[in-house]
Write an enzyme that holds these catalytic residues in place. Structure first.
Site, PDB file in Angstrom:
ATOM      1  CB  THR A 111     -11.183  -2.058   1.995  1.00 18.17           C
ATOM      2  OG1 THR A 111     -10.394  -2.736   0.778  1.00 18.17           O
ATOM      3  CG2 THR A 111     -10.864  -2.590   3.498  1.00 18.17           C
ATOM      4  CG  ASN A 133       0.641  -0.894  -6.210  1.00 13.94           C
ATOM      5  OD1 ASN A 133      -0.472  -0.756  -5.187  1.00 13.94           O
ATOM      6  ND2 ASN A 133       0.703  -0.172  -7.301  1.00 13.94           N
ATOM      7  N   GLY A 189      -4.795   5.679  -2.112  1.00 14.45           N
ATOM      8  CA  GLY A 189      -5.297   6.350  -3.107  1.00 14.45           C
ATOM      9  C   GLY A 189      -4.682   6.041  -4.240  1.00 14.45           C
ATOM     10  CD  GLU A 194      -0.401   3.145  -8.384  1.00 17.75           C
ATOM     11  OE1 GLU A 194      -0.451   2.645  -7.737  1.00 17.75           O
ATOM     12  OE2 GLU A 194      -0.942   3.127  -9.559  1.00 17.75           O
ATOM     13  CE  LYS A 200      -6.343  -5.243  -0.677  1.00 21.12           C
ATOM     14  NZ  LYS A 200      -7.319  -4.194  -0.386  1.00 21.12           N
TER      15      LYS A 200
HETATM   16  C1  GLP Z   1      -7.742   1.333  -5.612  1.00 20.85           C
HETATM   17  C2  GLP Z   1      -7.920   2.806  -4.907  1.00 20.85           C
HETATM   18  C3  GLP Z   1      -7.762   3.030  -3.704  1.00 20.85           C
HETATM   19  C4  GLP Z   1      -8.183   1.768  -2.749  1.00 20.85           C
HETATM   20  C5  GLP Z   1      -7.382   0.737  -3.108  1.00 20.85           C
HETATM   21  C6  GLP Z   1      -7.973  -0.692  -2.616  1.00 20.85           C
HETATM   22  O1  GLP Z   1      -7.205   1.281  -6.828  1.00 20.85           O
HETATM   23  N1  GLP Z   1      -7.386   3.780  -5.745  1.00 20.85           N
HETATM   24  O2  GLP Z   1      -8.241   4.165  -3.101  1.00 20.85           O
HETATM   25  O3  GLP Z   1      -8.091   2.185  -1.385  1.00 20.85           O
HETATM   26  O4  GLP Z   1      -7.470   0.452  -4.601  1.00 20.85           O
HETATM   27  O5  GLP Z   1      -9.114  -1.143  -3.161  1.00 20.85           O
HETATM   28  P1  GLP Z   1      -9.925  -2.307  -2.404  1.00 20.85           P
HETATM   29  O6  GLP Z   1     -10.501  -1.714  -1.270  1.00 20.85           O
HETATM   30  O7  GLP Z   1     -11.071  -2.547  -3.367  1.00 20.85           O
HETATM   31  O8  GLP Z   1      -9.271  -3.426  -2.448  1.00 20.85           O
END
Ligand code: GLP
Length: 244
Positions: free
Chosen positions: A39, A136, A140, A143, A201
């Site tokens: 993203t 989920n 960061g 979780e 998303k």
């Molecule tokens: C990852 C990281 C996050 C990130 C999120 C979304 O696992 N730990 O910091 O913002 O998932 O990732 P993406 O932007 O690739 O969908």
């Protein structure tokens, strides 16, 4: 928290990059925390471009990496370290004293967290934070279930995170734990952007924006930030029921 909607990924990224560039213009010693991942990729690229083209003085900024996969060397192309090294630190030629990224190979992770918290504290906190949202609802590596009052910590990764996370790697990797800034950092940050794009998303954005604020759905914390902005494109906004 405010919601800002854009036609597409490029417009959203361009807005975020422009806003951060302006923040650096008005505060050259800006403390900036960024997430890696798909993203914010274009935002980081556009930010570097704008800083250079507009000849903005970025020599005094401080940069903080949001999180990291525990156990991965910085040379692993799927690590957050690799992302920032190539997309931000090298292009801007940041000095080691100007940034802090978690060492995913540290002997003592508790100490690694203390070092990060001290680094942020010594610089009077984070000015601008840009985060993504996981499938989920994580931010960061906070979780589902992670406490809203956490500082930096190490956490057992959720099964969804381990499965989705494979997309960053060229080959299958064993993912177990993550090290991350906590939500106390996010709540204390002077400005926070959470960005999301694409229809995949849409469901997590609906929950983050319209759902109950709960540690079981981490991104809902954005509703509590007075200077928090959720930046989404039309596809990510497609399941929102109320007008925003
Ligand atoms: C990852 C990281 C996050 C990130 C999120 C979304 O696992 N730990 O910091 O913002 O998932 O990732 P993406 O932007 O690739 O969908």
């Amino acid at each position: 928290m405010k919601l800002k909607r854009f036609k597409n990924y490029h417009e959203l990224s361009d807005f975020a990059a422009g806003d951060i560039a302006n923040s650096i213009k008005s505060k050259p010693s800006l403390v900036l925390c960024l997430a890696s991942g798909d993203t914010p990729k274009l935002t980081v690229e556009l930010l570097v471009k704008k800083l250079k083209e507009e000849k903005i003085d970025y020599s005094k900024i401080t940069f903080i990496g949001l999180d990291e996969w525990v156990g991965l060397p910085p040379t692993n192309t799927g690590s957050c370290h690799y992302f920032f090294q190539n997309k931000l630190i090298e292009p801007l030629q940041l000095k080691p004293s100007q940034y802090f990224l978690f060492n995913a190979l540290a002997d003592d992770f508790e100490n690694e967290c203390v070092k990060m918290d001290r680094f942020i504290n010594d610089r009077n906190g984070i000015d601008v934070m840009l985060v993504g949202i996981g499938m989920n609802g994580h931010i960061g590596f906070n979780e589902p279930g992670a406490a809203f009052n956490n500082l930096s910590h190490v956490i057992e990764l959720d099964e969804i995170t381990k499965a989705v996370g494979q997309k960053y790697f060229n080959e299958q990797v064993e993912l177990g734990k993550g090290i991350t800034l906590g939500f106390k950092h996010l709540l204390n940050a002077k400005k926070v952007f959470m960005m999301a794009n694409g229809s995949k998303k849409a469901e997590v954005i609906k929950k983050a924006v319209e759902g109950t604020v709960t540690e079981s759905f981490p991104a809902s914390i954005m509703q509590q930030h007075e200077n928090g902005f959720i930046l989404i494109d039309d596809e990510a906004a497609s399941l929102l029921s109320k007008p925003h």
